[in-house]
Design a protein around this motif. Structure first.
Motif, PDB file in Angstrom:
ATOM      1  N   PRO A 170      44.170 -94.794 -73.676  1.00  0.00           N
ATOM      2  CA  PRO A 170      45.235 -95.129 -74.634  1.00  0.00           C
ATOM      3  C   PRO A 170      45.092 -94.448 -75.980  1.00  0.00           C
ATOM      4  N   GLN A 214      43.717 -99.967 -66.650  1.00  0.00           N
ATOM      5  CA  GLN A 214      43.589 -98.928 -67.677  1.00  0.00           C
ATOM      6  C   GLN A 214      44.883 -98.127 -67.814  1.00  0.00           C
ATOM      7  N   GLU A 216      47.885 -99.272 -67.117  1.00  0.00           N
ATOM      8  CA  GLU A 216      48.821-100.170 -67.800  1.00  0.00           C
ATOM      9  C   GLU A 216      48.637-100.084 -69.313  1.00  0.00           C
ATOM     10  N   GLU A 217      47.401-100.028 -69.761  1.00  0.00           N
ATOM     11  CA  GLU A 217      47.125 -99.914 -71.193  1.00  0.00           C
ATOM     12  C   GLU A 217      47.659 -98.592 -71.747  1.00  0.00           C
ATOM     13  N   CYS A 218      47.542 -97.522 -70.966  1.00  0.00           N
ATOM     14  CA  CYS A 218      48.066 -96.218 -71.398  1.00  0.00           C
ATOM     15  C   CYS A 218      49.583 -96.270 -71.554  1.00  0.00           C
ATOM     16  N   SER A 220      51.489 -98.946 -72.078  1.00  0.00           N
ATOM     17  CA  SER A 220      51.833 -99.799 -73.213  1.00  0.00           C
ATOM     18  C   SER A 220      51.601 -99.069 -74.525  1.00  0.00           C
ATOM     19  N   ALA A 221      50.503 -98.323 -74.610  1.00  0.00           N
ATOM     20  CA  ALA A 221      50.194 -97.588 -75.831  1.00  0.00           C
ATOM     21  C   ALA A 221      51.229 -96.507 -76.089  1.00  0.00           C
ATOM     22  N   ALA A 257      54.402-102.746 -67.680  1.00  0.00           N
ATOM     23  CA  ALA A 257      53.688-102.141 -68.810  1.00  0.00           C
ATOM     24  C   ALA A 257      54.627-101.299 -69.670  1.00  0.00           C
TER      25      ALA A 257
END
Length: 270
Positions: A170, A214, A216-218, A220-221, A257
């Motif tokens: 992210p 991980q 999903e975090e990318c 969202s970021a 996400a």
């Protein structure tokens, strides 16, 4: 679709094919627009793909903010061509285990699905006709995340070009997008960027990699850091696994996400 309003609303579109192969079992969210594949003549795959991409272009052009669920990566041509009709400048964030930067001249397999990013950046000028009106995206406007599985010549082409490569992290993605300035972003994700152990039935699993959480975090970021005007999930499972419960679950989490809810119809029989 184009009059739905809020900037954070996604218009779901399904293109149920892989390269030039129709996938009847491709999952269909309840609120999505399904692009009906036209009748395809016999002949070269690229010519058949051109007809499919033309069909997808119409749906994308009518969407205010398209989120495309597809069985391959090359249909990205139609999405970017549609977005370019509204956005003169466009950046691309490409999350993929592969570089998709092969061309007919350097590919060892000739597989057209492995050329999708090269198609967007104008490296395959003689592969398709120009009916989409696609303008090459400058390589300086492309961020490629992960790409852990590259062919030797593809690796050399990326090293010699201007595509910015980053890990699927992210912070790295946010930093790379920040360097692009205030340009609208198209986000493309191939599910094979996820660790292969979490992708039963994937066409091209690429071994150990970032987890689904991980990635999903990318996503969202990326959504928090920039203006996402379009997105694409390349859901390249084997046809017999395309509608598995695990496949739907992965698609649902990735879409969530990005801020989209996938509502699946109840199976026949309740």
């Amino acid at each position: 679709m184009a009059d739905r309003g809020a900037e954070d609303t996604w218009d779901l579109i399904v293109t149920p094919w892989h390269v030039d192969e129709y996938i009847p079992a491709f999952p269909m969210p309840a609120t999505a627009t399904r692009v009906t594949p036209p009748d395809l003549p016999a002949g070269p795959a690229a010519a058949r793909m051109s007809l499919l991409h033309q069909a997808a272009l119409g749906a994308v052009t009518r969407a205010a903010r398209p989120l495309v669920l597809s069985g391959d990566c090359p249909t990205t041509r139609a999405v970017v061509a549609g977005l370019q009709r509204r956005h003169r400048d466009l950046a691309v964030l490409w999350l993929d285990a592969h570089g998709d930067f092969n061309t007919p001249a350097i590919s060892t397999s000739g597989y057209l699905g492995g050329m999708a990013l090269a198609m967007l950046t104008g490296r395959t000028p003689d592969l398709f006709d120009d009916t989409l009106g696609l303008n090459p995206v400058p390589e300086t406007n492309v961020v490629l995340a992960d790409a852990r599985d590259l062919d030797p010549a593809e690796r050399e082409a990326l090293a010699a070009g201007d595509v910015r490569r980053v890990p699927a992290d992210p912070a790295a993605i946010t930093s790379a997008l920040g360097r692009l300035g205030p340009v609208p972003v198209y986000l493309h994700l191939d599910i094979d960027v996820i660790d292969g152990a979490q992708l039963p039935g994937a066409r091209f699993p690429s071994g150990p990699g970032p987890s689904l959480a991980q990635i999903e975090e990318c996503l969202s970021a990326a959504g928090a850091a920039t203006s996402l005007v379009g997105a694409y999930l390349a859901c390249a499972w084997l046809p017999e696994h395309a509608d598995d419960r695990s496949s739907r679950h992965t698609m649902t989490r990735l879409a969530a996400a990005l801020g989209a809810e996938l509502a699946w119809p109840e199976p026949d029989g309740g």
